[in-house]
Design a protein around this motif. Sequence first.
Motif, PDB file in Angstrom:
ATOM      1  N   ASN A  15       0.855  -1.202   0.000  1.00 21.34           N
ATOM      2  CA  ASN A  15       0.000   0.000   0.000  1.00 21.34           C
ATOM      3  C   ASN A  15       0.888   1.247   0.000  1.00 21.34           C
ATOM      4  OD1 ASN A  15      -2.351   1.463   0.075  1.00 21.34           O
ATOM      5  ND2 ASN A  15      -3.137   0.477   1.933  1.00 21.34           N
ATOM      6  N   ARG A  51       1.915  -4.870  15.313  1.00 19.28           N
ATOM      7  CA  ARG A  51       1.831  -4.160  14.034  1.00 19.28           C
ATOM      8  C   ARG A  51       1.745  -5.158  12.882  1.00 19.28           C
ATOM      9  NH1 ARG A  51       0.147   0.869  15.207  1.00 19.28           N
ATOM     10  NH2 ARG A  51       1.701   2.152  16.259  1.00 19.28           N
ATOM     11  N   GLN A  52       0.804  -4.918  11.970  1.00 14.43           N
ATOM     12  CA  GLN A  52       0.557  -5.856  10.879  1.00 14.43           C
ATOM     13  C   GLN A  52       1.387  -5.577   9.629  1.00 14.43           C
ATOM     14  OE1 GLN A  52      -1.684  -8.661  11.245  1.00 14.43           O
ATOM     15  NE2 GLN A  52      -1.066  -7.920  13.280  1.00 14.43           N
ATOM     16  N   PHE A  99      -2.555   5.816   9.387  1.00 17.85           N
ATOM     17  CA  PHE A  99      -2.100   4.432   9.561  1.00 17.85           C
ATOM     18  C   PHE A  99      -1.806   4.166  11.043  1.00 17.85           C
ATOM     19  CE2 PHE A  99       2.353   5.511  10.167  1.00 17.85           C
ATOM     20  CZ  PHE A  99       2.516   6.688   9.440  1.00 17.85           C
ATOM     21  N   GLY A 100      -1.623   2.882  11.346  1.00 17.05           N
ATOM     22  CA  GLY A 100      -1.292   2.510  12.722  1.00 17.05           C
ATOM     23  C   GLY A 100      -2.513   2.207  13.566  1.00 17.05           C
ATOM     24  N   GLU A 101      -3.688   2.139  12.917  1.00 18.41           N
ATOM     25  CA  GLU A 101      -4.911   1.911  13.687  1.00 18.41           C
ATOM     26  C   GLU A 101      -5.157   0.433  13.959  1.00 18.41           C
ATOM     27  OE1 GLU A 101      -4.613   2.115  10.652  1.00 18.41           O
ATOM     28  OE2 GLU A 101      -6.190   1.105   9.533  1.00 18.41           O
ATOM     29  N   VAL A 102      -4.627  -0.460  13.076  1.00 21.55           N
ATOM     30  CA  VAL A 102      -4.995  -1.882  13.156  1.00 21.55           C
ATOM     31  C   VAL A 102      -4.543  -2.478  14.489  1.00 21.55           C
ATOM     32  CG1 VAL A 102      -4.715  -4.151  12.093  1.00 21.55           C
ATOM     33  CG2 VAL A 102      -4.947  -2.123  10.647  1.00 21.55           C
ATOM     34  N   ALA A 103      -3.302  -2.245  14.857  1.00 19.06           N
ATOM     35  CA  ALA A 103      -2.792  -2.797  16.117  1.00 19.06           C
ATOM     36  C   ALA A 103      -3.590  -2.261  17.313  1.00 19.06           C
ATOM     37  CB  ALA A 103      -1.320  -2.440  16.271  1.00 19.06           C
TER      38      ALA A 103
HETATM   39  N1  LIG Z   1      -3.031  -4.010   3.615  1.00 22.59           N
HETATM   40  C1  LIG Z   1      -2.587  -3.652   4.830  1.00 22.59           C
HETATM   41  N2  LIG Z   1      -2.321  -4.591   5.779  1.00 22.59           N
HETATM   42  C2  LIG Z   1      -1.868  -4.230   6.978  1.00 22.59           C
HETATM   43  N3  LIG Z   1      -1.667  -2.935   7.350  1.00 22.59           N
HETATM   44  C3  LIG Z   1      -1.923  -1.982   6.462  1.00 22.59           C
HETATM   45  C4  LIG Z   1      -2.373  -2.284   5.174  1.00 22.59           C
HETATM   46  N4  LIG Z   1      -2.544  -1.114   4.512  1.00 22.59           N
HETATM   47  C5  LIG Z   1      -2.219  -0.131   5.365  1.00 22.59           C
HETATM   48  N5  LIG Z   1      -1.846  -0.641   6.525  1.00 22.59           N
HETATM   49  C6  LIG Z   1      -1.416   0.176   7.694  1.00 22.59           C
HETATM   50  O1  LIG Z   1      -0.132  -0.218   8.152  1.00 22.59           O
HETATM   51  C7  LIG Z   1      -0.172  -0.204   9.559  1.00 22.59           C
HETATM   52  C8  LIG Z   1       0.868  -1.000  10.297  1.00 22.59           C
HETATM   53  O2  LIG Z   1       0.610  -0.885  11.684  1.00 22.59           O
HETATM   54  P1  LIG Z   1      -0.818  -1.332  12.199  1.00 22.59           P
HETATM   55  O3  LIG Z   1      -0.963  -2.804  12.004  1.00 22.59           O
HETATM   56  O4  LIG Z   1      -1.055  -0.810  13.536  1.00 22.59           O
HETATM   57  O5  LIG Z   1      -1.843  -0.591  11.225  1.00 22.59           O
HETATM   58  C9  LIG Z   1      -1.545  -0.767   9.848  1.00 22.59           C
HETATM   59  C10 LIG Z   1      -2.383  -0.021   8.859  1.00 22.59           C
HETATM   60  O6  LIG Z   1      -2.694   1.257   9.331  1.00 22.59           O
END
Ligand SMILES: Nc1ncnc2c1ncn2[C@@H]1O[C@@H]2COP(=O)(O)O[C@H]2[C@H]1O
Length: 416
Positions: free
Chosen positions: A358, A377-378, A366-370
């Motif tokens: 991406n 962190r993904q 970004f950084g919201e998933v975790a």
């Molecule tokens: N396809 C994706 N898979 C994982 N994270 C992604 C993706 N696209 C954008 N991101 C961003 O990358 C960030 C890495 O840290 P986070 O997992 O906290 O949150 C993740 C998302 O905000």
Amino acid sequence: MVSSLPKESQAELQLFQNEINAANPSDFLQFSANYFNKRLEQQRAFLKAREPEFKAKNIVLFPEPEESFSRPQSAQSQSRSRSSVMFKSPFVNEDPHSNVFKSGFNLDPHEQDTHQQAQEEQQHTREKTSTPPLPMHFNAQRRTSVSGETLQPNNFDDWTPDHYKEKSEQQLQRLEKSIRNNFLFNKLDSDSKRLVINCLEEKSVPKGATIIKQGDQGDYFYVVEKGTVDFYVNDNKVNSSGPGSSFGELALMYNSPRAATVVATSDCLLWALDRLTFRKILLGSSFKKRLMYDDLLKSMPVLKSLTTYDRAKLADALDTKIYQPGETIIREGDQGENFYLIEYGAVDVSKKGQGVINKLKDHDYFGEVALLNDLPRQATVTATKRTKVATLGKSGFQRLLGPAVDVLKLNDPTRH
Ligand SMILES: Nc1ncnc2c1ncn2[C@@H]1O[C@@H]2COP(=O)(O)O[C@H]2[C@H]1O
Ligand SMILES: Nc1ncnc2c1ncn2[C@@H]1O[C@@H]2COP(=O)(O)O[C@H]2[C@H]1O
């Protein structure tokens, strides 16, 4: 630091150094010019308010220009008087460069960044150095204005604080208690703090009285010394607060109607600060972040559902960081601590074994998933250009995003 300088100048230089470290401006001269003019304006406002005090001691802070030149003087004394009394900034109207400054000064909001940490350091340093004595040839009349100051829309040159009244020792002690923990006042340097304190007006309000009515025009900002208040938006109670808190800033900041009705739920003792002093002193320092992040927060689709009040609270909790091209901002597998809003720049999102998955740019996040899923962190996020981000810590993320969290969940890139 130049150690031969007087102590006050060294302290001033230290403050400046802190600001520079925090803001890391790309246009150093522009930043420096704005910074020192702001300091000059603050000093001028402070002294203007105390003019009668100095007059009583026969010290003229603001000499009339005609007066300085009308009396016959020896060549020597005249030249001394010219340089000390009529010091003229190189940025005055007649200066051939002044048009450049006037038209081009509001260059880049990026240069107005200030870091909370630096503000706290600044406060700390200033607390240690009391108000400096006036230099021998001090001239408070010297010009300060150069730029169209976005944060302080009115010009200090036209302003004297009408509501200035030195507080009694007893009032000062009470005020000190009320504002000690109020972050708005902790951000002020000691001169500005003193000015604001002496412009506050004491107001007693009985239980049940409406202090502010939603939809009205803004006149005062309030600090609660005693008592409690409730806030209503469209007749629904949304909040309450007590001693040490403050309210009534939104209408003054944004020139908008009052966003809530405020009712005293017990007999209250309030301190009121008039609109103009609020805008002159508090807006540019204590509420700097709100103004600084306002455009960014308004422009982000994910935050569309937030009210002005929500956005203001969110801005209070943000910090700024700048990353250079190639710098890693987030590493896949790490623990998540922050959520990031991109003010400007570009980043690549990559995953081990998959490469770049991406690309994100201005006004993305970004950084919201975790943080949403309590996961590591993904992905790895790396700056590909000079990138400026606003960061929000984990606790702020959970407290302050309100309805925007649902939108973040809906858009979670790892959902499928
Ligand atoms: N396809 C994706 N898979 C994982 N994270 C992604 C993706 N696209 C954008 N991101 C961003 O990358 C960030 C890495 O840290 P986070 O997992 O906290 O949150 C993740 C998302 O905000
Ligand atoms: N949820 C809320 N929404 C709007 N204003 C609020 C809220 N809670 C507290 N307030 C305060 O209520 C004040 C009403 O006047 P202002 O709009 O000037 O500023 C507002 C805020 O300081």
